[in-house]
Design an enzyme around this catalytic site. Structure first.
Site, PDB file in Angstrom:
ATOM      1  CB  SER A   5      -5.403  18.956 -23.530  1.00 19.05           C
ATOM      2  OG  SER A   5      -4.418  19.148 -24.504  1.00 19.05           O
ATOM      3  CB  CYS A   6      -8.158  21.022 -26.504  1.00 20.00           C
ATOM      4  SG  CYS A   6      -7.321  22.147 -25.401  1.00 20.00           S
ATOM      5  CG  ASP A   7     -12.600  17.395 -27.240  1.00 19.76           C
ATOM      6  OD1 ASP A   7     -12.457  16.495 -28.088  1.00 19.76           O
ATOM      7  OD2 ASP A   7     -12.351  17.248 -26.032  1.00 19.76           O
TER       8      ASP A   7
END
Length: 421
Positions: A5-7
């Protein structure tokens, strides 16, 4: 749980256009989780007051700054946000050799909000986070349901002049200062040998655990994670893909460029599946202090099929009702925290209409194209208006008080007209 998850991204001059710092983040969470965009004004607090975060209480500070947050609607903290002084923070889940604590403490998302509420520069926000990490620790389930999802955190913190990468392993941490060019973080430790600040016992602890022999040059990511840092920049993971996208546009990065990166599906940056991009944020932080910082939020999943709406801090901001989720007061009498037999419906008005719009886009090619065209038209008009503000240094304060709220209403109006036709 594998990293999934997530950047978070930042671009600084000379990589950007117009002497601006551009911050961006995709929040990738469980696909059925609702994320709200919510505003909290500055406040003065009583001496000795305590603050209830997601799981634990901590000491409150005398004064907190106004913040705008994009957050999973069930918790206290935030995935990403900004404050009235132009500080922006986003966090990432990271795993490594240091075991994740099972005990409830501060979530990384709590630390994001606390950093924004308590600091008027990026480095001060870093200080806030590491001090709280030392005092209270990090830990606890990061989902509302029965699924256990816990992790350590990395943070990208930016303001009008610089950015900091802060990466943690339990209570230990390293920080890297970024003053020019581009930088991104994803779900892996990325600070190597360029360490500008660190936990005073970080290296000794690594020696005690036999992770570092004390002779080689200290490489934080190599020592505290299982990853082969030599292969990190040549692999096809999202960290590497995000870095490539930033470098592809280096020298010409605008807030629209950052949005294109967040919308990129082939790279995996715009995630689909059980974990998906549930909300996105892009901020423009002009280095000229006379210009306002502008923060764009979607408040809805999949940035490719969402509208980035602008928010500018001003006195007497109208509450963001159309992106605020319902609140629920049911509490477990023993544990003194929310307890539900099933997940409550936390969909806010924008989210509900956006879901209906996505059904049209997915199932009716002609109507879906018209709907997407209307969404892009609204967004283009908003972008032109914001660029005019940045170029002309003119602010209509009466208008920006309702800027985000009015943009959201215009987006909902587009959905309603297409749904009913």
């Amino acid at each position: 749980m594998q990293p999934c998850s997530c950047d978070t991204f930042v671009a600084l001059p000379p990589a950007t256009v117009g002497n601006r710092i551009i911050f961006g983040k995709n929040s990738d969470r469980l696909c059925d989780e609702v994320q709200e965009v919510i505003y909290f004004p500055s406040a003065v607090h009583n001496l000795g007051e305590h603050l209830k975060c997601t799981y634990i209480e901590i000491d409150q500070v005398p004064e907190t700054y106004a913040v705008v947050l994009s957050r999973p609607a069930w918790l206290w903290g935030a995935e990403m946000g900004a404050n009235e002084h132009g500080v922006c923070i986003g966090n990432e889940a990271v795993w490594g050799r240091e075991a994740v604590c099972d005990e409830e403490a501060l979530l990384g998302m709590d630390l994001v909000r606390l950093g924004l509420e308590r600091a008027d520069t990026a480095e001060k926000a870093l200080n806030v986070i590491v001090d709280l990490l030392e005092k209270y620790g990090q830990g606890g389930n990061c989902t509302e349901g029965t699924m256990e999802f816990s992790y350590h955190n990395s943070f990208l913190i930016a303001d009008r002049t610089e950015a900091w990468i802060l990466e943690t392993a339990g209570r230990y941490w390293a920080a890297e200062k970024v003053q020019e060019g581009v930088r991104n973080i994803s779900n892996q430790l990325s600070i190597t040998t360029k360490i500008n600040r660190e936990h005073p016992d970080m290296k000794n602890y690594a020696k005690q655990k036999s992770w570092w022999d004390g002779k080689k040059e200290f490489d934080f990511a190599a020592v505290y994670s299982y990853l082969d840092t030599a292969k990190m920049m040549t692999s096809s993971n999202r960290y590497c893909e995000g870095y490539k996208l930033l470098n592809k546009h280096k020298g010409n990065i605008t807030f629209e460029t950052m949005m294109e990166i967040l919308r990129d599906k082939p790279s995996g940056i715009n995630m689909e599946g059980e974990f998906m991009t549930t909300a996105s944020m892009v901020s423009v932080l002009p280095q000229d202090p006379r210009l306002p910082c502008i923060h764009f939020f979607t408040g809805t999943p999949d940035p490719e099929r969402s509208v980035f709406k602008p928010f500018i801090f001003a006195p007497h901001i109208s509450q963001l009702l159309d992106t605020s989720s319902p609140t629920f007061e049911l509490e477990d009498p023993v544990k003194k925290k929310p307890h539900f037999k099933s997940k409550p419906d936390r969909r806010h008005p924008l989210y509900q209409k956006h879901q209906q719009a996505l059904e049209i886009i997915d199932n009716n090619k002609e109507k879906g194209k018209t709907l997407l065209d209307n969404m892009r038209k609204l967004e283009t008009e908003l972008f032109k208006e914001m660029e005019s503000i940045l170029e002309n240094k003119h602010l209509d304060v009466d208008k920006i008080v309702n800027l985000f709220s009015q943009s959201t209403k215009d987006e909902i109006r587009i959905y309603k007209s297409n749904i009913s036709s």
